[in-house]
Design a protein around this motif. Structure first.
Motif, PDB file in Angstrom:
ATOM      1  N   ASN A  50     -24.674  54.192  73.548  1.00 37.70           N
ATOM      2  CA  ASN A  50     -24.884  53.092  72.618  1.00 37.70           C
ATOM      3  C   ASN A  50     -24.916  53.637  71.198  1.00 37.70           C
ATOM      4  OD1 ASN A  50     -25.670  50.963  71.066  1.00 37.70           O
ATOM      5  ND2 ASN A  50     -27.355  50.358  72.372  1.00 37.70           N
ATOM      6  N   TYR A  51     -23.817  53.503  70.501  1.00 38.00           N
ATOM      7  CA  TYR A  51     -23.708  53.978  69.129  1.00 38.00           C
ATOM      8  C   TYR A  51     -23.757  52.831  68.139  1.00 38.00           C
ATOM      9  CZ  TYR A  51     -22.237  58.383  71.234  1.00 38.00           C
ATOM     10  OH  TYR A  51     -22.183  59.537  71.965  1.00 38.00           O
ATOM     11  N   LYS A  52     -24.450  51.740  68.503  1.00 41.05           N
ATOM     12  CA  LYS A  52     -24.553  50.591  67.625  1.00 41.05           C
ATOM     13  C   LYS A  52     -25.301  50.980  66.350  1.00 41.05           C
ATOM     14  CE  LYS A  52     -24.823  46.324  66.205  1.00 41.05           C
ATOM     15  NZ  LYS A  52     -23.704  45.893  65.414  1.00 41.05           N
ATOM     16  N   LEU A  53     -24.646  50.760  65.229  1.00 37.68           N
ATOM     17  CA  LEU A  53     -25.277  50.997  63.930  1.00 37.68           C
ATOM     18  C   LEU A  53     -25.215  49.697  63.138  1.00 37.68           C
ATOM     19  CD1 LEU A  53     -23.707  54.424  62.878  1.00 37.68           C
ATOM     20  CD2 LEU A  53     -25.991  54.028  63.788  1.00 37.68           C
ATOM     21  N   PHE A  54     -26.333  49.320  62.538  1.00 34.35           N
ATOM     22  CA  PHE A  54     -26.328  48.174  61.646  1.00 34.35           C
ATOM     23  C   PHE A  54     -25.589  48.578  60.375  1.00 34.35           C
ATOM     24  CE2 PHE A  54     -29.943  47.508  64.455  1.00 34.35           C
ATOM     25  CZ  PHE A  54     -29.645  46.235  64.909  1.00 34.35           C
ATOM     26  N   ASP A  55     -25.176  47.600  59.600  1.00 35.15           N
ATOM     27  CA  ASP A  55     -24.338  47.879  58.425  1.00 35.15           C
ATOM     28  C   ASP A  55     -24.952  48.924  57.493  1.00 35.15           C
ATOM     29  OD1 ASP A  55     -22.439  46.110  59.327  1.00 35.15           O
ATOM     30  OD2 ASP A  55     -23.062  44.471  58.009  1.00 35.15           O
ATOM     31  N   ALA A  56     -26.225  48.770  57.181  1.00 38.24           N
ATOM     32  CA  ALA A  56     -26.880  49.721  56.272  1.00 38.24           C
ATOM     33  C   ALA A  56     -26.933  51.112  56.900  1.00 38.24           C
ATOM     34  CB  ALA A  56     -28.287  49.236  55.933  1.00 38.24           C
ATOM     35  N   GLU A  57     -27.184  51.174  58.207  1.00 35.80           N
ATOM     36  CA  GLU A  57     -27.214  52.467  58.892  1.00 35.80           C
ATOM     37  C   GLU A  57     -25.825  53.111  58.843  1.00 35.80           C
ATOM     38  OE1 GLU A  57     -30.609  51.718  62.338  1.00 35.80           O
ATOM     39  OE2 GLU A  57     -28.535  51.160  62.743  1.00 35.80           O
ATOM     40  N   TYR A  58     -24.793  52.292  59.054  1.00 41.03           N
ATOM     41  CA  TYR A  58     -23.418  52.819  59.042  1.00 41.03           C
ATOM     42  C   TYR A  58     -23.088  53.397  57.660  1.00 41.03           C
ATOM     43  CZ  TYR A  58     -18.450  53.268  59.929  1.00 41.03           C
ATOM     44  OH  TYR A  58     -17.190  53.781  60.093  1.00 41.03           O
ATOM     45  N   VAL A 109     -18.326  56.330  67.003  1.00 38.05           N
ATOM     46  CA  VAL A 109     -18.968  55.079  66.600  1.00 38.05           C
ATOM     47  C   VAL A 109     -17.916  53.985  66.457  1.00 38.05           C
ATOM     48  CG1 VAL A 109     -20.257  53.930  64.747  1.00 38.05           C
ATOM     49  CG2 VAL A 109     -20.905  56.233  65.487  1.00 38.05           C
ATOM     50  N   GLN A 110     -16.785  54.304  65.841  1.00 40.04           N
ATOM     51  CA  GLN A 110     -15.715  53.310  65.690  1.00 40.04           C
ATOM     52  C   GLN A 110     -15.206  52.848  67.056  1.00 40.04           C
ATOM     53  OE1 GLN A 110     -13.149  55.708  63.199  1.00 40.04           O
ATOM     54  NE2 GLN A 110     -13.719  54.537  61.372  1.00 40.04           N
ATOM     55  N   LYS A 111     -15.053  53.772  67.973  1.00 43.00           N
ATOM     56  CA  LYS A 111     -14.584  53.421  69.323  1.00 43.00           C
ATOM     57  C   LYS A 111     -15.591  52.501  70.011  1.00 43.00           C
ATOM     58  CE  LYS A 111     -13.157  55.657  73.611  1.00 43.00           C
ATOM     59  NZ  LYS A 111     -12.967  56.950  74.286  1.00 43.00           N
ATOM     60  N   TYR A 112     -16.874  52.831  69.921  1.00 44.87           N
ATOM     61  CA  TYR A 112     -17.911  52.003  70.522  1.00 44.87           C
ATOM     62  C   TYR A 112     -17.906  50.604  69.906  1.00 44.87           C
ATOM     63  CZ  TYR A 112     -22.435  50.031  71.584  1.00 44.87           C
ATOM     64  OH  TYR A 112     -23.426  49.167  71.983  1.00 44.87           O
ATOM     65  N   GLN A 139     -14.772  48.551  70.987  1.00 47.25           N
ATOM     66  CA  GLN A 139     -14.851  48.081  72.372  1.00 47.25           C
ATOM     67  C   GLN A 139     -15.911  46.998  72.536  1.00 47.25           C
ATOM     68  OE1 GLN A 139     -15.190  51.685  74.675  1.00 47.25           O
ATOM     69  NE2 GLN A 139     -12.990  52.036  74.601  1.00 47.25           N
ATOM     70  N   SER A 140     -17.017  47.131  71.832  1.00 49.62           N
ATOM     71  CA  SER A 140     -18.066  46.107  71.886  1.00 49.62           C
ATOM     72  C   SER A 140     -17.558  44.786  71.328  1.00 49.62           C
ATOM     73  CB  SER A 140     -19.300  46.558  71.094  1.00 49.62           C
ATOM     74  OG  SER A 140     -19.898  47.652  71.705  1.00 49.62           O
ATOM     75  N   LEU A 141     -16.824  44.853  70.220  1.00 48.68           N
ATOM     76  CA  LEU A 141     -16.260  43.644  69.610  1.00 48.68           C
ATOM     77  C   LEU A 141     -15.316  42.934  70.573  1.00 48.68           C
ATOM     78  CD1 LEU A 141     -15.675  42.023  66.828  1.00 48.68           C
ATOM     79  CD2 LEU A 141     -13.593  43.384  66.843  1.00 48.68           C
ATOM     80  N   ILE A 142     -14.436  43.689  71.213  1.00 49.72           N
ATOM     81  CA  ILE A 142     -13.470  43.098  72.141  1.00 49.72           C
ATOM     82  C   ILE A 142     -14.186  42.514  73.357  1.00 49.72           C
ATOM     83  CG2 ILE A 142     -11.546  43.642  73.701  1.00 49.72           C
ATOM     84  CD1 ILE A 142     -10.609  45.648  71.495  1.00 49.72           C
ATOM     85  N   GLU A 143     -15.177  43.233  73.872  1.00 50.99           N
ATOM     86  CA  GLU A 143     -15.937  42.716  75.025  1.00 50.99           C
ATOM     87  C   GLU A 143     -16.678  41.438  74.662  1.00 50.99           C
ATOM     88  OE1 GLU A 143     -16.076  43.574  78.240  1.00 50.99           O
ATOM     89  OE2 GLU A 143     -14.544  45.089  77.834  1.00 50.99           O
ATOM     90  N   LYS A 144     -17.351  41.448  73.521  1.00 51.27           N
ATOM     91  CA  LYS A 144     -18.203  40.323  73.128  1.00 51.27           C
ATOM     92  C   LYS A 144     -17.411  39.089  72.719  1.00 51.27           C
ATOM     93  CE  LYS A 144     -21.615  39.089  69.608  1.00 51.27           C
ATOM     94  NZ  LYS A 144     -22.304  39.555  68.413  1.00 51.27           N
ATOM     95  N   ASN A 145     -16.383  39.277  71.933  1.00 46.54           N
ATOM     96  CA  ASN A 145     -15.679  38.131  71.341  1.00 46.54           C
ATOM     97  C   ASN A 145     -14.381  37.740  72.031  1.00 46.54           C
ATOM     98  OD1 ASN A 145     -17.645  37.848  69.285  1.00 46.54           O
ATOM     99  ND2 ASN A 145     -16.697  39.515  68.162  1.00 46.54           N
ATOM    100  N   PHE A 146     -13.812  38.626  72.848  1.00 50.35           N
ATOM    101  CA  PHE A 146     -12.507  38.345  73.450  1.00 50.35           C
ATOM    102  C   PHE A 146     -12.519  38.580  74.950  1.00 50.35           C
ATOM    103  CE2 PHE A 146     -11.896  39.485  69.012  1.00 50.35           C
ATOM    104  CZ  PHE A 146     -11.171  38.402  68.553  1.00 50.35           C
TER     105      PHE A 146
END
Length: 119
Positions: free
Chosen positions: A3-11, A72-75, A78-85
Protein backbone atom coordinates in the motif's frame (compact mmCIF):
# COMPACT_ATOMS: atom_id res chain seq x y z
CA UNK A 1 1.04 -5.16 -3.81
CA UNK A 2 2.19 -2.93 -1.01
CA UNK A 3 0.00 0.00 0.00
CA UNK A 4 1.86 3.03 -1.30
CA UNK A 5 -1.10 5.39 -1.01
CA UNK A 6 0.15 8.93 -0.50
CA UNK A 7 -2.09 11.93 0.01
CA UNK A 8 -1.35 14.90 -2.22
CA UNK A 9 0.70 16.79 0.37
CA UNK A 10 2.64 13.63 1.24
CA UNK A 11 3.34 13.01 -2.45
CA UNK A 12 4.68 16.55 -2.90
CA UNK A 13 6.86 16.11 0.20
CA UNK A 14 8.22 12.73 -0.90
CA UNK A 15 8.85 14.20 -4.37
CA UNK A 16 11.30 16.60 -2.75
CA UNK A 17 13.09 13.64 -1.16
CA UNK A 18 13.16 11.74 -4.49
CA UNK A 19 14.63 14.81 -6.15
CA UNK A 20 17.28 15.59 -3.51
CA UNK A 21 18.08 12.30 -1.76
CA UNK A 22 20.05 11.67 0.26
CA UNK A 23 19.00 14.92 1.91
CA UNK A 24 19.84 16.25 5.35
CA UNK A 25 16.68 16.68 7.46
CA UNK A 26 17.51 20.32 8.17
CA UNK A 27 17.79 20.97 4.43
CA UNK A 28 14.55 19.05 3.91
CA UNK A 29 12.81 21.32 6.44
CA UNK A 30 14.16 24.37 4.56
CA UNK A 31 12.96 23.00 1.22
CA UNK A 32 9.55 22.14 2.70
CA UNK A 33 9.15 25.71 3.94
CA UNK A 34 10.21 27.09 0.56
CA UNK A 35 8.15 24.75 -1.64
CA UNK A 36 5.23 23.69 0.54
CA UNK A 37 5.00 26.53 3.05
CA UNK A 38 5.39 24.04 5.91
CA UNK A 39 6.74 24.91 9.34
CA UNK A 40 9.60 22.80 10.66
CA UNK A 41 7.24 20.99 13.06
CA UNK A 42 4.95 20.00 10.17
CA UNK A 43 7.88 18.71 8.16
CA UNK A 44 9.16 16.56 11.02
CA UNK A 45 5.67 15.25 11.84
CA UNK A 46 5.05 14.16 8.23
CA UNK A 47 8.59 12.77 7.99
CA UNK A 48 8.06 10.69 11.14
CA UNK A 49 4.73 9.32 9.86
CA UNK A 50 6.19 8.42 6.46
CA UNK A 51 9.13 6.69 8.17
CA UNK A 52 6.69 4.69 10.33
CA UNK A 53 4.86 3.61 7.16
CA UNK A 54 8.10 2.47 5.52
CA UNK A 55 8.03 5.10 2.77
CA UNK A 56 11.06 7.11 3.97
CA UNK A 57 14.07 6.49 6.18
CA UNK A 58 15.69 9.04 8.48
CA UNK A 59 19.03 7.75 9.74
CA UNK A 60 21.42 10.14 11.44
CA UNK A 61 19.44 13.11 10.06
CA UNK A 62 19.85 11.90 6.48
CA UNK A 63 16.56 11.23 4.72
CA UNK A 64 16.24 8.71 1.90
CA UNK A 65 13.32 7.01 0.24
CA UNK A 66 12.58 3.33 0.79
CA UNK A 67 10.03 3.32 -2.03
CA UNK A 68 10.77 4.39 -5.58
CA UNK A 69 8.62 6.98 -7.35
CA UNK A 70 7.77 4.42 -10.03
CA UNK A 71 6.39 2.03 -7.39
CA UNK A 72 4.07 4.72 -6.03
CA UNK A 73 2.95 5.70 -9.54
CA UNK A 74 2.25 2.05 -10.38
CA UNK A 75 0.23 1.58 -7.19
CA UNK A 76 -1.76 4.80 -7.74
CA UNK A 77 -2.48 3.93 -11.40
CA UNK A 78 -3.69 0.44 -10.58
CA UNK A 79 -5.80 1.72 -7.69
CA UNK A 80 -7.40 4.33 -9.96
CA UNK A 81 -8.27 1.74 -12.61
CA UNK A 82 -9.63 -0.70 -10.01
CA UNK A 83 -11.69 1.94 -8.21
CA UNK A 84 -13.08 3.94 -11.12
CA UNK A 85 -13.07 1.54 -14.08
CA UNK A 86 -13.79 -1.84 -12.47
CA UNK A 87 -10.23 -2.89 -13.28
CA UNK A 88 -10.74 -2.39 -17.03
CA UNK A 89 -7.74 -0.84 -18.77
CA UNK A 90 -9.71 -0.39 -22.04
CA UNK A 91 -12.42 1.59 -20.16
CA UNK A 92 -9.72 3.72 -18.58
CA UNK A 93 -8.01 4.41 -21.92
CA UNK A 94 -11.33 5.24 -23.57
CA UNK A 95 -12.11 7.79 -20.85
CA UNK A 96 -8.56 9.13 -20.79
CA UNK A 97 -8.27 9.61 -24.53
CA UNK A 98 -11.72 11.18 -24.96
CA UNK A 99 -11.28 14.23 -27.21
CA UNK A 100 -7.52 13.94 -27.11
CA UNK A 101 -5.29 13.31 -30.03
CA UNK A 102 -2.04 11.41 -30.01
CA UNK A 103 0.98 12.11 -32.09
CA UNK A 104 2.16 9.30 -34.33
CA UNK A 105 5.12 8.83 -32.00
CA UNK A 106 2.87 8.53 -28.92
CA UNK A 107 0.60 6.05 -30.73
CA UNK A 108 3.60 3.93 -31.72
CA UNK A 109 4.86 3.97 -28.13
CA UNK A 110 1.48 2.84 -26.81
CA UNK A 111 1.32 0.13 -29.48
CA UNK A 112 4.76 -1.11 -28.46
CA UNK A 113 3.81 -1.18 -24.77
CA UNK A 114 0.60 -3.11 -25.48
CA UNK A 115 2.39 -5.61 -27.71
CA UNK A 116 4.99 -6.21 -24.99
CA UNK A 117 2.22 -6.81 -22.44
CA UNK A 118 0.48 -9.46 -24.58
CA UNK A 119 1.35 -12.94 -23.41
Amino acid sequence: MENYKLFDAEYRFVSIVWEKEPVNSTELARLSLERLGWKKSTTYTVLRKLCERGILDNADAVVTSLVKKEEVQKYESQSLIEKNFDGSLPQFLTAFLDRKTLTAKEAEELKRIIEEAIQ
